[in-house]
Motif scaffolding. Structure first.
Motif, mmCIF file in Angstrom:
data_model
loop_
_atom_site.group_PDB
_atom_site.id
_atom_site.type_symbol
_atom_site.label_atom_id
_atom_site.label_comp_id
_atom_site.label_asym_id
_atom_site.label_seq_id
_atom_site.Cartn_x
_atom_site.Cartn_y
_atom_site.Cartn_z
ATOM 1 N N GLU A 19 0.823 -1.203 0.000
ATOM 2 C CA GLU A 19 0.000 0.000 0.000
ATOM 3 C C GLU A 19 0.862 1.260 0.000
ATOM 4 O OE1 GLU A 19 -2.812 2.486 3.082
ATOM 5 O OE2 GLU A 19 -2.615 0.319 3.383
ATOM 6 N N LYS A 20 1.867 1.288 0.887
ATOM 7 C CA LYS A 20 2.708 2.476 0.989
ATOM 8 C C LYS A 20 3.565 2.660 -0.267
ATOM 9 C CE LYS A 20 2.508 4.846 3.770
ATOM 10 N NZ LYS A 20 1.524 5.939 4.001
ATOM 11 N N GLN A 51 1.303 4.183 -2.919
ATOM 12 C CA GLN A 51 1.082 5.600 -2.668
ATOM 13 C C GLN A 51 2.279 6.428 -3.095
ATOM 14 O OE1 GLN A 51 0.112 5.858 1.507
ATOM 15 N NE2 GLN A 51 -1.922 4.970 1.243
ATOM 16 N N SER A 110 2.221 6.896 -6.897
ATOM 17 C CA SER A 110 1.121 7.670 -7.466
ATOM 18 C C SER A 110 1.366 9.173 -7.378
ATOM 19 C CB SER A 110 -0.171 7.328 -6.739
ATOM 20 O OG SER A 110 -0.084 7.655 -5.366
#
Length: 438
Positions: A431-432, A435, A438
């Motif tokens: 997830e990190k 992020q 992005s």
């Protein structure tokens, strides 16, 4: 994914603290073989008179792609030599940490000891950065875990050099502890805000664990757990043994209540002394004996000394009841510990004793899920009869059947499997990273 784990406590070092990231790494690699895991740790001195290896953890080192050990520099060797020369004074100062009302000279010793330990953190940081000088630090994820604190200092520096790497700053314990002397507490209390502000996420083993995180920081709970591959079948107890494996922390831990109830049950004629023992395995045999003598029950104590983890597992397998201790105070909440997770694997009854002045601890609220019982010192009148009755009930069951049984919440227990915990950590890493892209 390239992962760097910075930890002083990791395989093959024999310590309950070594289990956490060894097992998380093991199950990340098992589920995601594309993961490339590098370990950065300090050089250990194994062998007679030195540190001990855990043969079970040593097998798990197959999960590591690289294993970097930072050699001891001149300053660290000097520090260790001075500590060895003053071992008696160091031990005396450490004992004040768990005193209910330390006197001022002892408090001064404690301040000095903690200041010296903080200097050791700086030495460890300096020698680690010197070691990394010629290393390629091309990692997607950096994991640093406390304690001690130097892994976070090193991770902070690497994050500055590699800002796109995801940094997970992990806490097994709080740095600012309730046992710290006042000046040391204020110094330690600033640490996370000062040195972990650049971390992408902070993880801790319990929601209520105090780390004084930076404002707006993302904090996730990643509990400790157990390795289902180490689970062993429960064995019928040959004797009604109450078994405690682990460390005693002075007045903060209390085996005395168990010695008292064994003596009382014997005096009431409902327990035969030759059938029951409190078996202690750890490095504080003298303290255990003192607790037994205080209750007039030293005949019940059997001291096994320090055992390797696999030997402790065997002792737990054949126990009648497993004993756990902890304390619950405003600045230090009681929780499940690494020892509790080991106990979960046995399927044995667990009796948890909690000292301190705050009632309704986590063990008191959740011990029924493990099929056990919790005594709280601050609720003695209410919880002592329940503890005594529970032990008597299990003793009578053992006398009748040769077994001790429990009913527990298996779904709750399964939630603490390192297989599940490792997948939680992997999802957090992914997830990190997403992020960051992005």
């Amino acid at each position: 994914m390239k992962i760097l784990i910075i930890s002083e406590y990791i395989a093959p070092l024999q310590s309950i603290a070594s289990v956490r990231w060894t097992k998380i790494a093991k199950y990340i690699r098992a589920a995601h073989p594309e993961a490339e895991i590098t370990v950065l740790t300090d050089q250990k001195e194994f062998g007679p008179g030195g540190q001990k290896k855990d043969v079970l953890l040593e097998r798990d080192m197959a999960a590591f792609h690289r294993y970097w050990q930072v050699p001891k520099g001149r300053r660290m060797k000097l520090y260790e030599a001075l500590k060895h020369q003053n071992a008696g004074q160091v031990q005396s100062a450490e004992q004040t940490a768990y005193s209910q009302s330390p006197v001022q000279p002892a408090l001064l010793k404690r301040e000095l000891l903690l200041a010296v330990r903080d200097e050791k953190e700086r030495i460890s940081y300096s020698q680690t950065m010197a070691f990394l000088k010629d290393k390629t630090l091309d990692f997607d994820v950096i994991v640093s875990t406390y304690g001690p604190a130097w892994p976070h200092l090193v991770a902070e520096r690497i994050k500055k050099r590699c800002p796109r790497a995801v940094w997970i700053a992990d806490f097994r314990d709080p740095y600012a502890k309730h046992t710290d002397a006042p000046l040391a507490f204020r110094r330690h209390d600033r640490f996370v805000r000062r040195h972990c502000a650049a971390a992408d996420v902070l993880t801790k083993v319990l929601d209520s664990l105090y780390i004084n995180e930076p404002a707006g920081a993302r904090v996730e709970v990643v509990t400790n757990g157990y390795d289902p591959a180490e689970r062993r079948p429960s064995l019928p107890p040959r004797r009604f043994d109450l078994v405690f494996t682990g460390t005693l922390y002075g007045e903060k831990t209390d085996l005395g209540v168990f010695f008292r109830l064994l003596r009382e049950l014997k005096e009431e004629g409902v327990l035969d002394e030759e059938h029951a023992r409190l078996v202690y395995a750890g490095g504080q045999g003298r303290e255990a004996l003192a607790m037994a003598k205080k209750q007039g029950a030293e005949a019940f104590l059997e001291d096994k000394g320090v055992l390797a983890r696999q030997q402790a597992f065997a002792l737990q397998q054949s126990a009648a009841v497993l004993l756990q201790t902890g304390w619950n105070e405003a600045r230090a909440q009681c929780m499940w510990t690494g020892k509790t997770y080991e106990y979960m694997m046995t399927g044995k009854p667990i009796a948890y004793v909690v000292t301190g002045d705050m009632p309704h601890s986590l063990p008191a609220q959740n011990i029924h899920r493990l099929g056990g019982v919790c005594y709280e010192q601050c609720r003695h009148e209410e919880t002592y009869p329940a503890l005594k009755g529970y032990i008597l009930e299990k003793y009578q069951e053992w006398k009748r059947t040769g077994e001790v049984t429990i009913r527990r919440d298996e779904a709750y227990v399964a939630g603490y499997s390192y297989q599940r915990i490792a997948e939680q950590v992997w999802r957090l890493m992914e997830e990190k990273r997403a992020q960051g892209r992005s």
